[in-house]
Design a protein around this motif. Structure first.
Motif, PDB file in Angstrom:
ATOM      1  N   ASP A  50      29.543  36.639 -16.484  1.00 45.50           N
ATOM      2  CA  ASP A  50      28.583  37.729 -16.658  1.00 45.50           C
ATOM      3  C   ASP A  50      28.413  38.087 -18.140  1.00 45.50           C
ATOM      4  N   ASP A  51      27.281  38.664 -18.469  1.00 45.52           N
ATOM      5  CA  ASP A  51      27.029  39.236 -19.806  1.00 45.52           C
ATOM      6  C   ASP A  51      27.355  38.252 -20.931  1.00 45.52           C
ATOM      7  N   GLU A  84      19.560  37.913 -17.461  1.00 50.24           N
ATOM      8  CA  GLU A  84      19.707  39.260 -16.913  1.00 50.24           C
ATOM      9  C   GLU A  84      18.680  40.193 -17.533  1.00 50.24           C
TER      10      GLU A  84
HETATM   11 MG    MG Z   1      25.606  41.384 -16.490  1.00 50.07          MG
END
Ligand code: MG
Ligand code: C2E
Ligand code: MG
Length: 415
Positions: free
Chosen positions: A278-279, A337
């Protein structure tokens, strides 16, 4: 810790010696436990005196510590309290210093913080939040929302990310950004995360089989619980095929060449559960993680996607393009995202990013709205992967350090 116990003990001794060199003879120096030390000084020191001592201690520690071939930087956070104003006995004074230390740590490395009544209030609020989370779990104040993930090449719906929501009875909706950190720190993320996982898998089991669900797993869940066992139980209970579950980790889970995390990811992936990072791009983004941890997907952080809109010098495009190329070379998929505009979506498709997620498609929504969204996308839903129905979570035995990346195809061919 990464250099072993003996190194840790030796460092603690060195730190104690350096501290002892700075504490005046009438003072008392103690190790409270772990990596925490305390200095007690009699007499009137005042804030200035405390700052001065703090500076000297900081300087004494700043000198790098050599252990074998390793050169280690030592940092300290300091919390200061005064008797009798901040605490009238040992316990109360230590508690005040503890709160000040907490604030110093939160403010970053090498900081000194004084106790204040405001800190006490914040600590009380933190505690209140924790008991509210506990109560919320018991009384059903939490909910899971879903945000669609879209394949950019054909604009088909491929699945949803599960995002926890807290409907606080008095304070209204509280953002995960405001309570996940406290839940992680306290360990409450373990029951909360398990609840989210189970709820998400129940909901996903009612969706068309081509759709996956991605669930966030915090580093503290990996540290403090047996994620593999929890995933296994939940999949059995809900009947969701493991190939339809994706786990989203952040880089904090991968810090420090962790063998256990690697084994966990291998075990999950061998069972057909996918793993996304993620991220990506916001933390340390060490390239070595990508080589040493088995992953399926990188989620490109919203900040890079956002920057695509106003990118006269082409810097954001260059960064996203580089991440996508890197991912492709490592046979990883990519999800952008926070896609909000058509311009971003077009640009991402051109670059060759695999999936997109963001307000352009939908905001996170409750389970009913998710069903309606799925109905509206009928005809544009990813087909079920071949062999999904045959995936069995216990299909293979445990070889904890299995092959790094089993492609989807070979995994299904093996069945
Ligand atoms: Mg994220
Ligand atoms: P995340 O996993 O990176 O989730 C994406 C966040 O971006 C979500 O915020 C989502 O609502 C928001 N978002 C998605 N598209 C857009 C967009 O187009 N524009 C903007 N401005 N924002 C967008 P949310 O739901 O507030 O969650 C925040 C973070 O809290 C998540 O970031 C995740 O790290 C954490 N979180 C949420 N649910 C859970 C959970 O069940 N377990 C754990 N461990 N963490 C969770
Ligand atoms: Mg996420």
């Amino acid at each position: 810790d990464s250099l072993g116990h003996a190194a840790g003990d030796s460092l603690l001794r060195e730190v104690a010696l350096r501290l002892a060199g700075e504490v005046p003879p009438q003072g008392l120096l103690a190790r409270l436990g772990g990596d925490e030390f305390a200095v007690l000084l009699p007499g009137v020191l005042g804030e200035k005196g405390a700052m001065e001592l703090g500076r000297r201690i900081g300087d004494a520690l700043a000198q790098p510590w050599v252990f074998g071939d390793h050169i280690i930087d030592v940092h300290a956070s300091m919390g200061v309290g005064f008797a009798p104003v901040d605490g009238q006995n040992g316990d109360a004074l230590l508690q005040a210093c503890d709160m000040a230390l907490y604030a110093a740590k939160a403010a970053g490395r090498d900081t000194l913080h004084f106790f204040s009544r405001e800190l006490e209030l914040q600590a009380r609020q933190r505690l209140g939040m924790l008991s509210d989370i506990r109560r919320g779990l018991e009384q059903g104040h939490f909910d899971v929302y879903y945000q669609p993930q879209i394949a950019l090449d054909g604009e088909t719906l491929v699945g949803f990310e599960a995002l926890v929501r807290w409907h606080h009875p008095e304070r209204g909706m509280i953002s995960p950004a405001d309570f996940i950190p406290a839940a992680e720190e306290s360990g409450l993320i373990v029951p909360l995360g398990a609840w989210v996982l189970e709820r998400a898998c129940w909901d996903a089991a009612s969706w068309p089989v081509g759709l996956r669900v991605a669930v966030n797993v915090a580093a503290a869940q990996i540290d403090r619980s047996d994620v593999l066992a929890i995933v296994k139980t939940v999949l059995e209970r809900t009947g969701l095929s493991s190939a339809r579950l994706e786990i989203e980790l952040t880089e904090s889970s991968l810090m420090g060449e962790n063998q256990e995390v690697r084994a966990l990811l291998n075990a999950l992936r061998r069972r057909g559960v996918r793993v996304a990072l993620d991220d990506f791009g916001t933390g340390y983004s060490s390239m070595s993680y990508l080589r040493s941890f088995p992953l399926d997907k990188l989620k490109i952080d919203r900040s890079f996607v956002c920057a695509l809109d106003d990118d006269a010098r082409g810097e954001a495009v260059a960064i996203v393009d580089a991440i996508v190329r890197l991912a492709k070379a490592l046979q990883l998929e990519t999800t952008a995202e926070g896609v909000e505009t058509i311009k971003q979506a077009n640009c991402l498709e051109r670059i060759g990013c695999t999936y997109a997620q963001g307000y352009r498609y939908a905001k996170p929504m409750d389970a009913d709205a998710t069903q309606a969204f799925i109905t509206a996308w009928r005809g544009f839903i990813a087909p079920a992967p071949v062999g999904v129905a045959a995936m069995d979570f216990e299909a293979d035995s445990d070889n904890l350090y299995g092959s790094r990346r089993q492609g989807t195809r070979s995994r299904f061919a093996a069945l």
